[in-house]
Design an enzyme around this catalytic site. Structure first.
Site, short mmCIF file in Angstrom:
data_model
loop_
_atom_site.label_atom_id
_atom_site.label_comp_id
_atom_site.label_asym_id
_atom_site.label_seq_id
_atom_site.Cartn_x
_atom_site.Cartn_y
_atom_site.Cartn_z
N ARG A 133 -51.71 110.53 58.51
CA ARG A 133 -52.66 111.45 59.15
C ARG A 133 -52.48 112.83 58.54
NH1 ARG A 133 -55.51 109.43 63.30
NH2 ARG A 133 -54.60 107.74 64.53
N THR A 154 -60.77 112.08 58.64
CA THR A 154 -60.80 111.76 57.21
C THR A 154 -62.16 112.10 56.62
OG1 THR A 154 -59.24 109.97 57.57
CG2 THR A 154 -60.59 109.83 55.58
N ASP A 183 -62.33 102.61 66.92
CA ASP A 183 -63.03 103.31 68.00
C ASP A 183 -64.57 103.17 67.92
OD1 ASP A 183 -60.56 104.19 68.87
OD2 ASP A 183 -60.66 106.07 67.77
O1 F6P Z 1 -58.48 106.58 65.97
C1 F6P Z 1 -57.89 105.34 66.08
C2 F6P Z 1 -56.83 105.33 67.14
O2 F6P Z 1 -56.30 104.04 67.14
C3 F6P Z 1 -57.26 105.75 68.54
O3 F6P Z 1 -57.98 104.79 69.24
C4 F6P Z 1 -55.94 106.09 69.15
O4 F6P Z 1 -56.09 106.94 70.24
C5 F6P Z 1 -55.21 106.74 68.02
O5 F6P Z 1 -55.77 106.21 66.84
C6 F6P Z 1 -53.73 106.53 68.03
O6 F6P Z 1 -53.18 107.25 66.98
P1 F6P Z 1 -51.69 107.13 66.43
O7 F6P Z 1 -51.61 105.89 65.61
O8 F6P Z 1 -51.50 108.35 65.61
O9 F6P Z 1 -50.79 107.03 67.63
#
Ligand code: F6P
Length: 357
Positions: A74, A114, A136
């Protein structure tokens, strides 16, 4: 000869590999000579010049493989214009990598954040294609994102499993589904799994309405109730708070997630035992479902066609069953919310599903 860069950024999901396979198969089908540069761990690889030279063979046998062979990370869009700890200008660094490798284009697979950076790179003059990835299904301009249907399967399976145990114990169960801002996944898994109450961020809930729905089921001798709750579900009493107020409030929030707050309130109001199940990242894991394999292959092939035509600056989406090139500037920075007045919500309510409103 084509020189193509590729990267996968943000949270992973099923069908990232399947999409890259579609792109590479399509391009290699047209050109004898293709140089493929796979940047490692998303934008990080592009910023710091970490890449692997790949061949068509690297993309064989990965149609069914979850995760991403390139790795992901990220990289917040907001931080892109902020120099790194060594003072490196990230945007300039990405442009330099692109130009140094004399890329014809860069294909970026990722979700909303992204996509914003992809659009920024387009504005900076790079040839960009964006592939809409996310469980999502909240990317504006495409009816569907790859990963969504696979995640619906997993979240639905979780609700199915809870159903049998809920029925045995006569309890209230909450299944917390991913989705902080948008409730598409919870809505679909909730309906598919036969949840009695569905709570999504787009429809703020009232705890009294939730308890009324549970009482009604108890009076009907149903014996148990299942709630599908989105991570981002919000009570009416907090829905009007400003971002700042909410941030302040969350500093002393005593629960690990909203589902636990709802569970606590339900047991206080109704005296019933409540259990919370969080499938979490399992929703992003494993093999893509057949729907996603078809979607990602089609989107990949459509991206390959855009590369052949040297037509850049788009997200490759799907609208009314047809793949389409959506100008990045029209999609970037917008979310596709669940419309509380849409027919799917009305139909769910028609069969007695409560949204706690
Ligand atoms: O955007 C995709 C997602 O899976 C969301 O549904 C969720 O809230 C988030 O990413 C979780 O993010 P991470 O993997 O950074 O905990």
């Amino acid at each position: 000869m084509k020189r193509i860069g590729m990267l996968t950024s943000g949270g992973d999901c099923q069908a990232l590999n399947a999409t890259m396979r579609g792109i590479v198969k399509g391009v290699c089908n047209v050109y004898d000579e293709v140089e493929l540069y796979g940047f490692e761990e998303g934008y990080k690889g592009l910023i710091y010049g970490n890449y692997r030279m790949l061949t068509g063979r690297d993309f064989s046998g990965i149609l069914t493989k979850g995760g991403t062979i390139l790795g992901s990370s990220r990289q917040a869009f907001k931080q892109m214009r902020v120099p790194d700890e060594k003072g490196l200008d990230k945007v300039e660094a990405m442009k330099q990598t692109y130009h140094k490798l004399r890329l014809d284009c860069l294909v970026i697979l990722g979700g909303n954040g992204t996509q914003k950076t992809a659009n920024l790179l387009r504005e900076e003059g790079l040839n960009i294609l964006h592939m809409p990835k996310t469980i999502d299904n909240d990317i504006y301009g495409t009816d569907m994102t790859f990963g969504f249907q696979s995640a619906v399967d997993i979240a639905t399976n979780c609700i199915d499993c809870i159903h049998t145990t809920a029925a045995s114990h006569g309890r209230v169960f909450i299944v917390e589904v991913m989705g902080h801002k948008v409730g598409q996944l919870t809505l679909h898994a909730g309906i598919a799994g036969g949840a009695d109450i569905i709570l999504i961020p787009e429809i703020p809930y009232d705890i009294d309405k939730i308890c009324e729905a549970i009482d009604k089921r108890n009076k009907q001798k149903k014996g148990f109730t299942i709630l599908a709750v989105a991570e981002g579900a919000i009570p009416k009493k907090r829905a009007d708070m400003s971002k700042k107020e909410l941030k302040e409030f969350m500093k002393t929030y005593p629960y690990p997630a909203v589902s636990y707050e709802i569970a606590d309130e339900i047991s206080r109001h109704t005296g019933t035992e409540v259990r919370v199940t969080v499938p979490g990242h399992t929703q992003r894991g494993g093999s893509p479902c057949p729907y996603d394999r078809v979607l990602s292959t089609r989107l990949g092939a459509a991206a390959a066609q855009a590369i052949v035509e040297e037509d850049y600056g788009y997200m490759i989406g799907i609208v009314n069953g047809e793949t389409t090139r959506v100008p990045l500037e029209k999609s970037a920075g917008k979310l596709k919310f669940v419309d509380p007045d849409s027919s799917i919500i009305k139909e769910a309510k028609m069969i007695g599903i409560s949204f706690g409103d």
